[in-house]
Enzyme design. Structure first.
Site, PDB file in Angstrom:
ATOM      1  N   ILE A 105       0.826  -1.204   0.000  1.00  0.00           N
ATOM      2  CA  ILE A 105       0.000   0.000   0.000  1.00  0.00           C
ATOM      3  C   ILE A 105       0.864   1.259   0.000  1.00  0.00           C
ATOM      4  CG2 ILE A 105      -0.253  -0.016   2.519  1.00  0.00           C
ATOM      5  CD1 ILE A 105      -3.164   1.090   2.030  1.00  0.00           C
ATOM      6  N   CYS A 106       0.354   2.274  -0.660  1.00  0.00           N
ATOM      7  CA  CYS A 106       0.919   3.618  -0.664  1.00  0.00           C
ATOM      8  C   CYS A 106       2.293   3.652  -1.337  1.00  0.00           C
ATOM      9  CB  CYS A 106       0.937   4.172   0.761  1.00  0.00           C
ATOM     10  SG  CYS A 106       0.968   5.970   0.861  1.00  0.00           S
ATOM     11  N   HIS A 107       3.356   3.950  -0.588  1.00  0.00           N
ATOM     12  CA  HIS A 107       4.708   4.000  -1.141  1.00  0.00           C
ATOM     13  C   HIS A 107       5.402   2.634  -1.168  1.00  0.00           C
ATOM     14  CE1 HIS A 107       4.119   8.296  -0.368  1.00  0.00           C
ATOM     15  NE2 HIS A 107       5.113   8.516  -1.211  1.00  0.00           N
TER      16      HIS A 107
END
Length: 180
Positions: A105-107
């Site tokens: 998730i995300c970065h």
């Protein structure tokens, strides 16, 4: 269902660790905090220090073979540190080699880029990773959660903390599936 949560010693976005952890635990699974160093990790709420969490296993002392899946929480500093650690990158690559499901998730897809497992896959992330994913041969999409069943394993990705409910549901469903 024994699931590895891989983090660096500091920099993980706390909610991106704790919410998927709770989803795995609530579904009867066993979440295991794996880090590059023993002791405790320092989580963050964006740029502010948040809670610390005890490390269960050190990446150098474990293998993907002892898990049923992998979660890579985000935070900007977390995946940036992981992609600079050869043991962590090898650990991630081993999940793909074994055909085990991976959720990021995300970065966190920065670590996937470094592990050279993005080519031919469709995934999402924080928008600033779009060019990195494309340069690594992946296709970036702007979706709440993306499941990519490419090759022997399933990759689950999401963009940001707002996507955590869908991300948690998707990863628990994927980790509960029978291996191919």
């Amino acid at each position: 269902m024994r699931i590895a949560f891989l983090t660096a010693p500091e920099g993980v976005e706390q909610v991106e660790l704790t919410e998927p952890w709770k989803a795995v635990s609530d579904s009867g699974g066993t979440p295991v905090l794996v880090s590059t160093e023993p002791g405790r990790i320092q989580a963050f709420d964006h740029l502010d220090k948040a809670d610390t969490f005890p490390v269960d296993e050190v990446v150098a002392d474990t293998t993907a073979a002892s898990f049923d899946g992998l979660v890579l929480p985000g935070g900007v500093a977390n995946p940036d540190a992981l992609r600079m650690d050869a043991g962590a990158v090898s650990f991630v690559r081993d999940f793909f080699g074994r055909g085990l499901p991976v959720a990021a998730i995300c970065h966190a897809p920065w670590t996937l880029v470094e592990a050279d497992v993005v080519s031919g896959r469709v995934l999402t992330s924080w928008p600033s990773l779009r060019t990195d994913i494309r340069n690594a041969g992946g296709t970036w999409v702007d979706e709440e959660v993306r499941l990519c069943d490419h090759g022997p394993n399933l990759l689950i990705t999401s963009r940001k903390p707002d996507d955590l409910p869908a991300f948690g549901e998707a990863l628990v469903n994927a980790f509960s599936r029978e291996p191919a």
